[in-house]
Design a protein around this motif. Structure first.
Motif, PDB file in Angstrom:
ATOM      1  N   LEU A  76       0.918  -1.043  -0.042  1.00 51.39           N
ATOM      2  CA  LEU A  76       0.325  -0.004  -0.148  1.00 51.39           C
ATOM      3  C   LEU A  76       0.922   1.451   0.003  1.00 51.39           C
ATOM      4  N   TRP A  77       2.121   1.044   0.696  1.00 47.06           N
ATOM      5  CA  TRP A  77       2.855   2.456   0.759  1.00 47.06           C
ATOM      6  C   TRP A  77       3.264   2.889  -0.943  1.00 47.06           C
ATOM      7  N   SER A  78       3.638   1.647  -1.753  1.00 47.18           N
ATOM      8  CA  SER A  78       3.959   1.788  -2.947  1.00 47.18           C
ATOM      9  C   SER A  78       3.175   2.333  -3.791  1.00 47.18           C
ATOM     10  N   GLN A 103      15.601   4.873  -0.169  1.00 48.61           N
ATOM     11  CA  GLN A 103      15.645   5.817   1.145  1.00 48.61           C
ATOM     12  C   GLN A 103      14.473   6.089   1.788  1.00 48.61           C
ATOM     13  N   ASP A 104      13.387   6.377   0.635  1.00 45.06           N
ATOM     14  CA  ASP A 104      12.193   6.841   1.122  1.00 45.06           C
ATOM     15  C   ASP A 104      11.318   5.652   1.823  1.00 45.06           C
ATOM     16  N   LEU A 105      11.773   3.997   1.160  1.00 42.46           N
ATOM     17  CA  LEU A 105      10.982   3.095   1.721  1.00 42.46           C
ATOM     18  C   LEU A 105      11.633   2.933   3.407  1.00 42.46           C
ATOM     19  N   ALA A 106      12.757   3.120   3.227  1.00 42.44           N
ATOM     20  CA  ALA A 106      13.525   2.879   4.909  1.00 42.44           C
ATOM     21  C   ALA A 106      12.936   3.901   5.590  1.00 42.44           C
ATOM     22  N   ALA A 107      12.706   5.139   5.332  1.00 42.70           N
ATOM     23  CA  ALA A 107      12.048   6.122   5.983  1.00 42.70           C
ATOM     24  C   ALA A 107      10.747   5.552   6.513  1.00 42.70           C
ATOM     25  N   PHE A 108       9.945   5.169   5.791  1.00 48.15           N
ATOM     26  CA  PHE A 108       8.737   4.504   6.199  1.00 48.15           C
ATOM     27  C   PHE A 108       8.710   3.372   7.046  1.00 48.15           C
ATOM     28  N   LEU A 140      -2.002  -6.168  12.246  1.00 46.67           N
ATOM     29  CA  LEU A 140      -1.598  -4.803  12.660  1.00 46.67           C
ATOM     30  C   LEU A 140       0.043  -4.340  12.458  1.00 46.67           C
ATOM     31  N   TRP A 141       0.084  -3.093  12.200  1.00 42.80           N
ATOM     32  CA  TRP A 141       1.719  -2.706  12.212  1.00 42.80           C
ATOM     33  C   TRP A 141       2.671  -3.054  13.416  1.00 42.80           C
ATOM     34  N   ARG A 200       0.162   5.974   5.562  1.00 45.41           N
ATOM     35  CA  ARG A 200       0.867   5.668   6.851  1.00 45.41           C
ATOM     36  C   ARG A 200       0.150   4.447   7.419  1.00 45.41           C
ATOM     37  N   PRO A 201       1.013   3.688   8.297  1.00 45.23           N
ATOM     38  CA  PRO A 201       0.740   2.367   8.873  1.00 45.23           C
ATOM     39  C   PRO A 201      -0.902   2.546   9.550  1.00 45.23           C
ATOM     40  N   GLU A 202      -0.993   3.520  10.445  1.00 44.78           N
ATOM     41  CA  GLU A 202      -2.186   3.806  10.991  1.00 44.78           C
ATOM     42  C   GLU A 202      -3.428   3.784  10.125  1.00 44.78           C
TER      43      GLU A 202
END
Length: 364
Positions: A49-51, A345-350, A173-174, A57-59
């Protein structure tokens, strides 16, 4: 008849899977559009879903699960999917025969002498009190009635095939590592599973076909079958054929599609995207050549996380401790390496502050 090349099919898939541009949909809307999200590995849907969703956001997924907008249930291909609640209720009865058949295929010998309808009735008696149960608890409650059958097989059959069940939060859940607690789908949602309508033409199958094409088309009947596990839905295809457009791929296969669905120009640029394990953008087809090259097909069923570069599987990725590591499957240009690193880098931050290294291997 128009022939669609591999790159044209690739761009159509990316557009419909929200992988060409991130969508602004809610989690419920995205899961519904995608016809479910593969979720046998509980944390992987967050990456998928992030992609696909801007500002995810996880919530957002946590809230959709605890708010009962989406559910974790066995459905397509008898694997665990995140499914929009309305779809789970509407589609489950159409999948019942397939779920039973696959369960028998997995446990046929162990179930010799077991009447499945009798087992289902006994299971419904157990869960009628509305108390969530683990698979082991279900098996324990039934084992004495079928002493010659492994108890775990009885419990698994109830959960995956005979009774429409959901896996309750905090499972899924996250960053939760909760075990599986099962509850009937109708109990969790407070609504009954829809019965199959009468009449010709497989009405539920028609809806499945239209929804599948909206998220995966253009596609063949074999692709449809590979996605859902149902036997090709021939009556549904016949009933709606007049409202569809037809193409051919470069090997001459017939591909069906919705007339107004997006089919971008094959030259449309495609951004780097990181996919989770078992993503349906790959598994949702019989012929996966639009996304992945033949030498790498085994990766699509082995649980490897993959990276799309120019729309195709070009690397795998893993997280080990503080390092996100990318292993290319082909040489990258300098521009591609920069794009892969930036998305990583963006994924790592997520994924969290504990990941502070991104390592891009050299290609073999």
């Amino acid at each position: 008849m128009t022939v669609l090349g591999t790159r044209a099919l690739n761009r159509a898939t990316l557009a419909r899977q929200h992988l060409l541009a991130r969508a602004t949909s809610s989690v419920r809307q995205a899961v519904a559009h995608l016809c479910g999200v593969q979720a046998q590995e509980p944390q992987e849907p967050f990456i998928g879903l992030w992609s696909r969703l801007a500002g995810f956001r996880p919530e957002h997924l946590d809230d959709a699960l605890t708010g009962r907008e989406v559910v974790r249930t066995h459905l397509m291909r008898r694997t665990v999917h995140l499914v929009a609640s309305d779809d789970a209720l509407a589609w489950r009865a159409r999948h019942d025969a397939m779920l039973r058949r696959r369960a028998l295929g997995a446990h046929g010998r162990a179930l010799a002498g077991v009447d499945l309808d009798e087992l289902a009735a006994a299971g419904r008696e157990v869960v009628a009190d509305g108390r969530p149960r683990t698979l082991s608890e279900l098996a324990q409650a039934l084992g004495d009635r079928w002493p010659g059958t492994p108890r775990r097989v009885l419990g698994e059959l109830l959960v995956t095939a005979l009774i429409p069940m959901v896996q309750l939060p905090p499972r899924g859940l996250w960053r939760q590592r909760a075990g599986v607690r099962n509850l009937p789908l109708a109990t969790w949602l407070g609504r009954d599973v829809e019965s199959l309508p009468g009449g010709d033409g497989d009405p539920v199958g028609q809806r499945l076909l239209r929804r599948y094409l909206a998220a995966y088309g253009p596609a063949s009947a074999a692709d449809l079958r590979a996605w859902c596990g149902l036997a090709g839905l021939p009556a549904a295809v016949k009933a709606v054929r007049g409202e569809l457009v037809v193409f051919r791929d470069e090997r001459g296969r017939e591909l069906l599609d919705l007339p107004d669905a997006p089919r971008p120009d094959p030259g449309t640029p495609a951004p780097v995207r990181f996919l989770p394990a078992y993503d349906n953008a790959i598994l949702g087809y019989h012929d996966r050549s639009r996304v992945i090259d033949a030498p790498h097909l085994g990766l699509s069923v082995a649980g490897r996380r993959m990276v799309l570069v120019d729309g195709r599987v070009a690397a795998t990725w893993t997280v080990r401790g503080p390092r996100l590591r990318i292993s290319p499957l082909r040489p990258f240009t300098d521009l591609e390496r920069r794009a892969v690193r930036a998305e990583a880098q963006d994924l790592a931050a997520f994924l969290g502050d504990d990941i502070d290294q991104v390592h891009l291997d050299a290609a073999d």
